[in-house]
Design a protein around this motif. Structure first.
Motif, PDB file in Angstrom:
ATOM      1  N   VAL A  43       6.388  -3.097  -5.270  1.00 15.81           N
ATOM      2  CA  VAL A  43       5.351  -3.249  -6.291  1.00 15.81           C
ATOM      3  C   VAL A  43       4.041  -2.645  -5.792  1.00 15.81           C
ATOM      4  O   VAL A  43       3.351  -1.944  -6.526  1.00 15.81           O
ATOM      5  N   GLU A  44       3.703  -2.912  -4.542  1.00 16.36           N
ATOM      6  CA  GLU A  44       2.469  -2.344  -3.984  1.00 16.36           C
ATOM      7  C   GLU A  44       2.535  -0.820  -3.970  1.00 16.36           C
ATOM      8  O   GLU A  44       1.582  -0.144  -4.346  1.00 16.36           O
ATOM      9  N   LYS A  45       3.676  -0.270  -3.582  1.00 17.34           N
ATOM     10  CA  LYS A  45       3.829   1.185  -3.557  1.00 17.34           C
ATOM     11  C   LYS A  45       3.813   1.765  -4.973  1.00 17.34           C
ATOM     12  O   LYS A  45       3.311   2.872  -5.186  1.00 17.34           O
ATOM     13  N   CYS A  46       4.342   1.013  -5.941  1.00 19.35           N
ATOM     14  CA  CYS A  46       4.283   1.460  -7.339  1.00 19.35           C
ATOM     15  C   CYS A  46       2.833   1.545  -7.797  1.00 19.35           C
ATOM     16  O   CYS A  46       2.437   2.500  -8.465  1.00 19.35           O
ATOM     17  N   GLY A  47       2.056   0.540  -7.434  1.00 22.23           N
ATOM     18  CA  GLY A  47       0.645   0.555  -7.780  1.00 22.23           C
ATOM     19  C   GLY A  47      -0.053   1.769  -7.199  1.00 22.23           C
ATOM     20  O   GLY A  47      -0.845   2.434  -7.875  1.00 22.23           O
TER      21      GLY A  47
END
Length: 160
Positions: free
Chosen positions: A106-110
């Motif tokens: 999720v952090e990398k998607c952001g």
């Protein structure tokens, strides 16, 4: 004959260019096997709100069919991003949760979405960005008045 300079044609082209750039950014961050970033993001925001969603909740929030959600979840589960478990109150219903790998993704998607937004909106003034956001909201309302999914904050959008 349809004119390729019409808004619908341009929006279609923008959508596909955006999708391609997000996939490239995800692959550069080791998420090449992630096919459903919005599904992960919706689960993250549900968990942040203290909720555990069913597959039906995911489908309703993302406005996609339950069958599409089932296929996406199967892939995400196989790749270790989500886990499904039986609902404690209703064994016929599965609850979906992020794994630790899913939370890191999720952090990398952001990061991926922010990078694409920065590239896409390069050269736009803050006023133009706000105006564009307003246009998008108005177009969505004109096409059926659908509100954005609950994890999208209009206040946050206008700050970007």
């Amino acid at each position: 004959m349809y004119d390729k300079s019409r808004p619908s044609a341009l929006f279609h082209g923008l959508h596909h260019a955006h999708k391609r750039r997000v996939a490239e950014e995800q692959a550069a961050r080791g998420l090449g096997d992630l096919g459903a970033p919005m599904l992960l993001l919706s689960l993250f925001y549900a968990e942040t709100a203290g909720e555990r969603w069913s597959q039906r909740d995911v489908a309703r929030t993302l406005r996609i069919s339950p069958a599409t959600v089932a296929v996406s979840l199967k892939t995400l589960e196989r790749n270790g991003y989500v886990a499904r478990s039986a609902d404690e109150r209703d064994a016929r219903r599965n609850r979906v949760s992020l794994t630790d790998k899913g939370r890191r993704a999720v952090e990398k998607c952001g990061e991926s979405f922010r990078a694409v937004d920065e590239r896409m909106l390069s050269g736009f003034s803050p006023e133009e960005k706000a105006q564009l956001t307003g246009f998008f909201h108005r177009m969505i309302e004109n096409l059926g008045g659908m509100e954005p999914p609950p994890f999208v904050s209009r206040e946050k959008e206008s700050e970007d």
